[in-house]
Design an enzyme around this catalytic site. Sequence first.
Site, short mmCIF file in Angstrom:
data_model
loop_
_atom_site.label_atom_id
_atom_site.label_comp_id
_atom_site.label_asym_id
_atom_site.label_seq_id
_atom_site.Cartn_x
_atom_site.Cartn_y
_atom_site.Cartn_z
N ASN A 130 0.47 -4.87 4.70
CA ASN A 130 1.10 -3.56 4.77
C ASN A 130 0.79 -2.83 6.07
O ASN A 130 0.20 -3.39 7.00
CB ASN A 130 0.70 -2.71 3.55
CG ASN A 130 -0.79 -2.35 3.56
OD1 ASN A 130 -1.55 -2.77 4.42
ND2 ASN A 130 -1.20 -1.56 2.59
N MET A 132 -1.26 -0.43 6.57
CA MET A 132 -2.69 -0.13 6.67
C MET A 132 -3.01 1.36 6.68
O MET A 132 -4.16 1.75 6.92
CB MET A 132 -3.34 -0.80 7.89
CG MET A 132 -3.33 -2.30 7.87
SD MET A 132 -3.69 -3.03 9.49
CE MET A 132 -2.14 -2.74 10.34
N HIS A 532 7.14 1.21 -1.97
CA HIS A 532 5.99 1.74 -2.71
C HIS A 532 6.32 1.75 -4.21
O HIS A 532 6.15 2.77 -4.88
CB HIS A 532 5.66 3.15 -2.24
CG HIS A 532 5.08 3.22 -0.88
ND1 HIS A 532 4.96 4.41 -0.16
CD2 HIS A 532 4.55 2.26 -0.08
CE1 HIS A 532 4.39 4.17 1.00
NE2 HIS A 532 4.15 2.88 1.09
#
Length: 593
Positions: A130, A132, A532
Amino acid sequence: MSVIEDFKSYSKWLMRLLALIQSIMPGEWPTSCLIQDGDTFDFIVVGGGSAGAIVASRLSEVHHWKVLLIEAGGDPPLASVVPSLFGYLPNTEYDWKYKTYFHEGIGEAHNDRMQTLPRGKMLGGCSSMNFMAYVRGKPEDYDRWGRVAPGWSWRKSLQYFKKLEDFRDPEVMNNPNNARLHSRDGPVTVTRPKVNSFFQDVFDVVLGAFQEIGLKRILEINGPELGGVTSPHFNHDCGRRISTAEAYLKHSKNRRNLCIAKYTKAIKIIIDERTKTARGVKVILKSNETLNVFAKKEVIVSAGSFNSPKLLMLSGIGPKEELKKLNIKVIADLPVGKNLMDHIVANIILQGKKGVHYKTQMKYALKEINAFPNPTITGYFNVHNETLSQPQFQFFTMYVAANASLVPIVCKLALNYNDELCDSVQEANLHRELHLVLVIMLHPLSKGRVTLKSKNHFDDPVIDQGVLTVEDDIDLLADAAKYVARLENTSYFKRVNGRVANIKVAGCKGLKFKSDEYWKCYVKNTVSTFMHSVGSCSMGPDRVVDEKLKVHGINCLRVVDASVMPGTPSANTNVPTMMIGEQAADQIKAHYS
């Protein structure tokens, strides 16, 4: 050969080179254990991602418990470890390669109305591929969770955020109002890298512009303020990504009671239909051998918001009407796969000054390869009601110098926009820098669902995100786009004759540029999800799991990952998912103590 083909060829070459380098380096990840048909453990954890790796590691701290962690992928590659190379991981063997399709009339600027949904298929899961960003959300997010699932309030959740983090920003930790929200005692390192002078100039310009449109500059995104603008913190340190594989599994690899079975896919939960008790998991190995492994205490599903509902439904736990269609015997009629939620994104593009060529940016970016090679800021804002207890929008900015070869690659490959849109973005970038603002709707009303294509475990789940299927979401996102477009009237953009880029968008021809009708059309057709996804196995009395994350009506079975979230947090979901893993591990330990 086109730029896109060049990039694909280069990406394959780079991944092969990194794999070769990694193959001759000393092993740093846990070795894969051999499992046999009939093997028995105290706990079986399905999925070694953002939550599962934490649960397995924490449970194995109890030395007399035998823990099996099942992971469908293998070790994170060097492209995962080196923070700036995460963009090379999607659509490789380290990605589940899932897709979603927008409903008719939505997302028309995407080819076939399709968006890819990269999901990590390796130790660490999405924490290994991802962005981060270390973002936790706001207190009201968790207080709302606590109202439907006692024990998940902000006060309780903060305890576990602090348990997991090693917060290494002295500026934050020296401020008492912020330091009380953080800890230096956890395994997950959090830093805010210093940037070079070129990136700092970009930071200052963008921060100043947001301040001019009314956002206050704040110390950090995870501080006590509800809104504001700042530079983000990241999960990386000393040139390495701090995934859950790095922070937890790497440090647990010598525990003899922890068995990590890589390249092992769970295909069914073994359930005693008479007692409604989970007894183990049916798995398939890389060799295609199928075998059964058993759990004395519990099976814990941590396969993520798409694969957790898929596994439950394949095992007979889900909406009875869906399971009966596929001739799957119903063991528990639960709303598995429903309540799927995600953050929704509109990309606003502003043209900046002329003359700063992409080669200049790349010269500096190569020096930042061990961090994040793009100046980015983040923040929260509301567009209607400043007294709301949750922010309506989060944003991240990205900077692209003039004539960047990266533009068509990101536009076409990563975002799957059509040629008309991507060509107009490239034209806008030909002589001018671009400032991209990712405007993220945090709490949309629109919801989707995950269903099964068939009863064959090889088939991908069907993922309908339901993006912008509620009209109020379109109106609010358009208002947010107009709010951010005001940046063109700030000092810097006026000085360099900057402006909102007039991008060619399918379905918006003939509309007056920047009119209310235009912005509604723009966000509706260029919309993306922020990847998400949460909520498909959400907690609550009438949902899939209870507040202890136990599956309703099934003994010895829990779900521990982002799918249990009853609402979207005001944050990138990786860190909240880690928090769930930490709290769940303590709940399980307390239950058996």
